[in-house]
Design a protein around this motif. Structure first.
Motif, short mmCIF file in Angstrom:
data_model
loop_
_atom_site.label_atom_id
_atom_site.label_comp_id
_atom_site.label_asym_id
_atom_site.label_seq_id
_atom_site.Cartn_x
_atom_site.Cartn_y
_atom_site.Cartn_z
N ASP A 196 0.85 -1.18 0.00
CA ASP A 196 0.00 0.00 0.00
C ASP A 196 0.89 1.24 0.00
O ASP A 196 2.00 1.23 0.53
CB ASP A 196 -0.92 0.01 1.23
CG ASP A 196 -1.99 1.08 1.15
OD1 ASP A 196 -2.14 1.66 0.07
OD2 ASP A 196 -2.67 1.32 2.17
N GLY A 197 0.35 2.32 -0.60
CA GLY A 197 1.09 3.58 -0.62
C GLY A 197 2.34 3.49 -1.46
O GLY A 197 2.34 2.99 -2.58
N GLU A 198 3.44 3.97 -0.92
CA GLU A 198 4.71 4.02 -1.63
C GLU A 198 5.64 2.87 -1.26
O GLU A 198 6.83 2.91 -1.58
CB GLU A 198 5.42 5.35 -1.34
CG GLU A 198 4.63 6.58 -1.74
CD GLU A 198 4.43 6.69 -3.25
OE1 GLU A 198 5.20 6.05 -4.00
OE2 GLU A 198 3.50 7.41 -3.67
N SER A 199 5.14 1.85 -0.56
CA SER A 199 5.98 0.73 -0.16
C SER A 199 6.38 -0.11 -1.38
O SER A 199 5.67 -0.15 -2.39
CB SER A 199 5.25 -0.14 0.86
OG SER A 199 4.04 -0.61 0.32
N ILE A 200 7.51 -0.78 -1.26
CA ILE A 200 8.05 -1.60 -2.35
C ILE A 200 7.91 -3.08 -2.05
O ILE A 200 7.48 -3.86 -2.89
CB ILE A 200 9.52 -1.24 -2.61
CG1 ILE A 200 9.64 0.23 -3.01
CG2 ILE A 200 10.11 -2.12 -3.70
CD1 ILE A 200 11.06 0.68 -3.22
N MET A 201 8.26 -3.50 -0.86
CA MET A 201 8.21 -4.91 -0.48
C MET A 201 6.90 -5.20 0.24
O MET A 201 6.52 -4.48 1.16
CB MET A 201 9.40 -5.26 0.43
CG MET A 201 10.75 -5.07 -0.23
SD MET A 201 10.97 -6.16 -1.65
CE MET A 201 10.92 -7.75 -0.83
N PRO A 202 6.19 -6.26 -0.15
CA PRO A 202 4.94 -6.61 0.54
C PRO A 202 5.22 -7.18 1.92
O PRO A 202 6.24 -7.82 2.17
CB PRO A 202 4.31 -7.65 -0.39
CG PRO A 202 5.46 -8.25 -1.13
CD PRO A 202 6.47 -7.15 -1.30
N ARG A 203 4.31 -6.91 2.83
CA ARG A 203 4.45 -7.43 4.19
C ARG A 203 3.63 -8.72 4.34
O ARG A 203 2.62 -8.91 3.66
CB ARG A 203 3.98 -6.40 5.22
CG ARG A 203 2.57 -5.90 5.03
CD ARG A 203 2.19 -4.93 6.15
NE ARG A 203 0.83 -4.42 5.98
CZ ARG A 203 0.53 -3.31 5.34
NH1 ARG A 203 1.51 -2.59 4.80
NH2 ARG A 203 -0.72 -2.90 5.24
N SER A 204 4.08 -9.59 5.24
CA SER A 204 3.44 -10.89 5.43
C SER A 204 2.24 -10.76 6.35
O SER A 204 2.14 -9.84 7.17
CB SER A 204 4.43 -11.89 6.01
OG SER A 204 5.55 -12.05 5.15
#
Length: 394
Positions: free
Chosen positions: A268-276
């Motif tokens: 979401d947003g400007e994040s690059i790596m997805p969170r688990s």
């Protein structure tokens, strides 16, 4: 220095042209050549043919209705034309005739279809597909393909798939028999469950692979918010479309399939790596996958690999499954009222291609790319519905 000769020639030519009474004999040769015509054919105006016609213009041509029978006849005709072309090529080159005849003798059985008709028969409490009198068998174990009595549509579709083949060689190509491969996958899972060997079995491996798609599900990866001048006024952004679709599917799954489970966006947003997701969520989803029947597990695997997401495939599976994961036979898990559209192949395909559809609406489709991928996605999701649905008859 002596002046160039061309200057003297120009001066002499100018003096001759200033003559008061020029005639063809006094004009220089260059001038007489300028007066000669390029051609001697007299010019004639173009003759325009008159247009004769009465009544309204003819109707535009309409394509002929396509059907499985017409497609089968067209494939047979193309195969016969190819064989004739090969025979003509061999006759024109006698030196290659021995090699060609030997190869033709070896491949003669594969090039011809050894069955005439395809039938669906009920044998010992199961459906079987028969090629003339031969039952259809699995390629790895050579066992007969037997379908439950609750899946007559699946048996019919499997028979149509084999009836559309024009040669035995086509039966060795998996892209021409996708439904047969999917059915054999479900039967392999059932055999592996009965064997119950030590170590990781086939079901555990599939469940672990499917669980990895939960952290990278396309429904949970949202685009950044649009900037001020990114979109025209009143246009829907990609993020809004993704968010609306995800809220509908996640709300259904967390209330009817996995009650109490929290599923949040992973990108979401400007994040690059997805969170688990939390470990509690992963354990519940994995336990639910491990409890599926072999037919449901094979269908879920095909839907996840086709749509590159777990949530949309689970939503489609729950809607059409005849097993315990569905709310009932005939009404689907959604409990749709009579006349209300159920969650089907078209809805699942739109969930799997939200970003592609949004981009093509703005910039257009690439011919022979987007349209082919769209139809292939719907073909694979349709095979999932055929595999897991049924009449409930045991």
């Amino acid at each position: 220095m002596k002046p160039p000769t061309r200057i003297a020639l120009r001066w002499a030519l100018r003096q001759q042209l200033q003559c008061t009474h020029p005639n063809p004999t006094t004009l220089p040769l260059i001038t007489r050549q300028r007066q000669l015509k390029i051609h001697t054919t007299p010019s004639a105006p173009a003759t325009v043919a008159p247009i004769h016609g009465t009544g309204p213009p003819p109707e535009p041509p309409t394509p002929a209705a396509d059907s499985p029978t017409s497609r089968l006849e067209r494939r047979k005709k193309q195969a016969s034309l190819l064989e004739k072309a090969q025979e003509i090529r061999q006759q024109s080159d006698p030196s290659s005739a021995p090699k060609a005849s030997g190869k033709k003798a070896r491949d003669n059985a594969l090039r011809k279809r050894f069955w005439e008709d395809v039938h669906v028969r009920e044998v010992d409490g199961a459906w079987e597909v028969h090629l003339d009198k031969r039952p259809l068998r699995r390629p790895n174990t050579k066992e007969i393909v037997r379908l439950p009595l609750s899946k007559p549509l699946l048996a019919t579709a499997l028979a149509i798939e084999w009836d559309m083949l024009v040669s035995a060689q086509q039966a060795t190509r998996q892209h021409l028999i996708p439904l047969t491969s999917l059915v054999c996958r479900a039967l392999d899972i059932a055999d592996d469950d009965e064997a119950g060997g030590k170590g990781m079995n086939l079901r555990e491996g599939i469940a672990g692979m499917l669980l990895r798609y939960l952290d990278t599900d396309s429904l949970l990866c949202w685009a950044p918010p649009p900037r001020e001048h990114d979109l025209p006024e009143g246009a829907e952004s990609l993020r809004d479309r993704q968010k609306r679709a995800a809220e509908e599917v996640v709300g259904f799954l967390t209330s009817r399939v996995w009650p109490g489970v929290e599923i949040e966006p992973v990108l979401d947003g400007e994040s690059i790596m997805p969170r688990s997701h939390p470990e509690f969520t992963r354990q519940i989803v994995q336990g639910w996958i491990m409890g599926l029947s072999p037919w449901e597990l094979a269908g879920l695997e095909r839907g996840v690999l086709a749509g590159k997401g777990l949530l949309g495939a689970v939503r489609l599976l729950v809607e059409w499954s005849e097993g315990f994961v569905g709310a009932g036979v005939g009404d689907g898990a959604s409990g749709a009222a009579p006349g209300q559209r159920r969650f089907g192949v078209e809805e699942a395909a739109r969930l799997a291609s939200i970003e592609v559809d949004w981009q093509t609406e703005r910039w257009g489709e690439v011919e022979d790319t987007h349209d082919v991928e769209k139809e292939d996605l719907r073909r694979q999701l349709g095979s999932v519905v055929l595999l897991v649905s049924g009449t409930g008859r045991r």
